[in-house]
Design an enzyme around this catalytic site. Structure first.
Site, mmCIF file in Angstrom:
data_model
loop_
_atom_site.group_PDB
_atom_site.id
_atom_site.type_symbol
_atom_site.label_atom_id
_atom_site.label_comp_id
_atom_site.label_asym_id
_atom_site.label_seq_id
_atom_site.Cartn_x
_atom_site.Cartn_y
_atom_site.Cartn_z
ATOM 1 N N ASP A 45 4.372 -1.469 3.140
ATOM 2 C CA ASP A 45 5.497 -0.944 3.938
ATOM 3 C C ASP A 45 5.145 0.359 4.662
ATOM 4 O O ASP A 45 5.990 1.250 4.810
ATOM 5 C CB ASP A 45 6.733 -0.710 3.061
ATOM 6 C CG ASP A 45 7.387 -1.990 2.582
ATOM 7 O OD1 ASP A 45 6.833 -3.075 2.842
ATOM 8 O OD2 ASP A 45 8.446 -1.909 1.926
ATOM 9 N N CYS A 82 5.964 -9.035 2.952
ATOM 10 C CA CYS A 82 4.814 -8.936 2.051
ATOM 11 C C CYS A 82 4.019 -10.223 1.835
ATOM 12 O O CYS A 82 2.841 -10.307 2.189
ATOM 13 C CB CYS A 82 5.274 -8.434 0.687
ATOM 14 S SG CYS A 82 5.978 -6.780 0.687
ATOM 15 N N HIS A 138 1.567 -10.668 -5.600
ATOM 16 C CA HIS A 138 2.721 -11.162 -4.823
ATOM 17 C C HIS A 138 2.439 -12.425 -4.018
ATOM 18 O O HIS A 138 3.026 -12.628 -2.952
ATOM 19 C CB HIS A 138 3.258 -10.055 -3.891
ATOM 20 C CG HIS A 138 4.708 -10.279 -3.539
ATOM 21 N ND1 HIS A 138 5.338 -9.626 -2.499
ATOM 22 C CD2 HIS A 138 5.646 -11.094 -4.086
ATOM 23 C CE1 HIS A 138 6.593 -10.015 -2.418
ATOM 24 N NE2 HIS A 138 6.805 -10.916 -3.378
ATOM 25 N N HIS A 238 5.809 1.401 -0.896
ATOM 26 C CA HIS A 238 7.004 0.579 -1.037
ATOM 27 C C HIS A 238 8.044 1.299 -1.895
ATOM 28 O O HIS A 238 7.700 2.087 -2.766
ATOM 29 C CB HIS A 238 6.601 -0.747 -1.694
ATOM 30 C CG HIS A 238 7.616 -1.838 -1.603
ATOM 31 N ND1 HIS A 238 8.816 -1.808 -2.293
ATOM 32 C CD2 HIS A 238 7.596 -3.024 -0.938
ATOM 33 C CE1 HIS A 238 9.495 -2.925 -2.041
ATOM 34 N NE2 HIS A 238 8.780 -3.676 -1.222
ATOM 35 N N ASP A 296 0.764 -3.881 5.234
ATOM 36 C CA ASP A 296 1.142 -5.288 5.099
ATOM 37 C C ASP A 296 2.274 -5.673 6.041
ATOM 38 O O ASP A 296 2.459 -6.845 6.351
ATOM 39 C CB ASP A 296 1.514 -5.631 3.654
ATOM 40 C CG ASP A 296 2.794 -4.946 3.185
ATOM 41 O OD1 ASP A 296 3.180 -3.919 3.770
ATOM 42 O OD2 ASP A 296 3.403 -5.428 2.207
#
Length: 535
Positions: A45, A82, A138, A238, A296
């Site tokens: 982020d 993400c 993730h 993030h 990202d």
């Protein structure tokens, strides 16, 4: 085609002149090529206006120095969120070709990058690399086969979900099944496939930095002659907004509380990058290392990030959601201290690293391009167009554009040459200045958003001119990177041509993988830990 197959060792006498030039291009001498070490750092982020060299008020001396000495990527694109970015980085495939074209992988979803799709780590390991990951995964973990150490990594230290607390390393998540609502909470910190139970209270950016440094030290001290691949997707920056207070004090001049704390998180991350690159240098790896730094997705303006002057933010198909901060630094670059304006995409890292590693990619279906010559020599990018995404599960918007061949109600975006087309509902499309640098002579309105801590914050937004039914936008993105001038009415033939490109890409898409959440994922059933829950 790859440079060499793994079991083929050419000698200078059998090399063609073209192959000789290819070897020189990746930084080696003919007959003495040495696979480079690869350090790939991903920030989470991290917005366009959050790095110093883009004019941010946030101090990033390490990033600024590495970017200045390397190649800044000024037309580099990631995905708006993400999981899609990480899946495309690790596979070289568009998300429409892995089934991940809708949303992110949620904590209790039995979902992941398909097991028949090899990852960068799989390929580099087969090419002789020692492969290690520290940080955020993730891309799925519901079965053990989806865990990092089953996807090509020799070791893994980090977390599996999309976010968590920086100090406790825990994550709570609400799921709804019919009329049932349940809050799932658990620890998410792992070493390989085992939970790490003794690091509560250690800030994750510092924790992951220490572990990454340890990977480098152990690799060198082991005497291994293998090249090193270290994938370091940091939790920073993030949400939640958490950081040791000593990093925040220097930003007392920032009055907005969220922006001030976010700035401290960025400074801590910048220090981490400095420490890791110093470790590579101290242990004698740097002279044969390629460092790639990437965000990202765009910054989340609700959590202190900023993408000014780009339009939009995280989650949107506007430039602020996808035009990424990125650079490459390496002694192997033929031209450094430059800025590349060439079109590049996160999926390009896979074939580019395969080229550098001499890995055999025969038979792989890739959407990325080998862009090493573009980065290292400044040559034109082989990429002439880019599919940002097609998401058929997003709620349709407006009416179909006549004669287009692709349903413009569907959320999608494509770039061909200088043209960018957006269809459907692209997400928030306003221009958000830094909170403490509002130009009050410009017209903006204050809009209320719900903050993650259930307080209310006000974010200034420049008015977006849009009807509720509009679902097509066309921009000459080379001339208008801020996406101020919609040309769809002026050039309907260009719109139709680009809709045809979307129709083509859509014809190659696999079905969306977005299964319902599974209560069996509840950490309470697994010792209080987020971990694989299906046999």
């Amino acid at each position: 085609m790859p440079l060499f197959r793994h079991n083929y060792s050419p000698t200078p006498s059998c090399l063609t002149f073209a192959v000789f030039l290819q070897i020189i291009a990746v930084g080696g001498e003919a007959g003495a090529f040495k696979q480079p070490h690869i350090l790939f750092i991903v920030a989470d982020d991290f917005g366009w206006n959050d790095v110093g060299y883009h004019g941010s008020e946030i101090h990033t001396p390490a990033l600024d120095r590495l970017a200045a000495d390397g190649v800044k990527l000024d037309s580099y694109y990631v995905q708006p969120i993400c999981s899609p970015t990480r899946s495309q980085l690790l596979t070289g495939r568009y998300q429409i070709h892995t089934g991940l074209q809708h949303g992110v992988i949620r904590p209790a979803q039995p979902n992941g990058v398909p097991l028949d799709v090899p990852t960068i780590a799989d390929m580099l390991k087969s090419a002789g690399y020692s492969t290690h990951m520290v940080g955020k995964w993730h891309i799925g973990f519901y079965k053990k086969e989806y865990m990092p150490t089953y996807r090509g990594f020799d070791s893994f230290y980090g977390y599996l979900l999309g976010a968590e607390q920086y100090y406790t390393h825990k994550r709570c998540f609400d799921i709804h099944e019919g009329r049932t609502h349940k809050r799932l909470c658990g620890l998410d910190l792992h070493e390989n496939d085992k939970p790490v139970l003794n690091e509560s209270g250690t800030y994750s950016t510092q924790l992951f930095t220490t572990r990454a440094e340890r990977v480098v030290k152990e690799h060198v001290k082991s005497g291994s002659n293998k090249p090193l691949f270290l994938y370091l997707p940091l939790q920073a920056v993030h949400a939640p907004l958490e950081v040791p207070p000593e990093y925040v004090h220097k930003y007392d001049f920032i009055k907005d509380k969220a922006r001030r704390k976010y700035a401290g998180m960025v400074s801590c991350m910048d220090e981490a990058v400095a420490n890791i690159t110093k470790t590579f240098k101290n242990f004698g790896l740097w002279d044969n290392t390629v460092l790639i730094f990437s965000t990202d997705n765009g910054g989340q303006v609700k959590e202190g990030g900023n993408n000014w002057p780009l339009r939009g933010w995280k989650g949107s198909l506007w430039e602020g959601g996808m035009r990424g901060v990125g650079f490459v630094n390496s002694p192997l670059l033929e031209k450094n201290s430059t800025t590349s304006q060439e079109l590049l995409h996160v999926s390009d890292w896979f074939p580019t690293l395969m080229y550098l590693a001499r890995a055999n990619t025969t038979g792989l279906k890739l959407d990325g391009y080998n862009v090493w010559q573009t980065i290292s020599k400044g040559k034109p990018s082989p990429r002439k167009e880019l599919l940002h995404n097609i998401d058929p599960l997003e709620w349709p918007s407006g009416s179909p554009f006549p004669g287009g061949g692709f349903d413009s109600r569907v959320r999608a975006a494509v770039r061909v040459g200088r043209w960018k087309l957006i269809t459907g509902n692209p997400g928030p499309g306003t221009w958000v200045p830094p909170p403490d640098k509002r130009d009050t002579t410009l017209h903006f309105k204050r809009t209320e958003h719900t903050h993650t801590d259930n307080t209310l914050r006000f974010i200034p937004r420049y008015k977006e001119k849009r009807s509720d039914t509009q679902n097509v936008w066309l921009f000459d993105i080379m001339k208008d990177p801020l996406e101020k001038d919609d040309l769809s009415q002026k050039y309907p033939s260009v719109v139709r041509n680009l809709l045809q490109r979307l129709a083509y890409y859509n014809s190659t898409a696999v079905p969306v993988r977005y299964p319902p959440e599974d209560l069996n994922a509840d950490p309470a059933k697994h010792g209080g830990v987020w971990r694989p829950w299906e046999d």
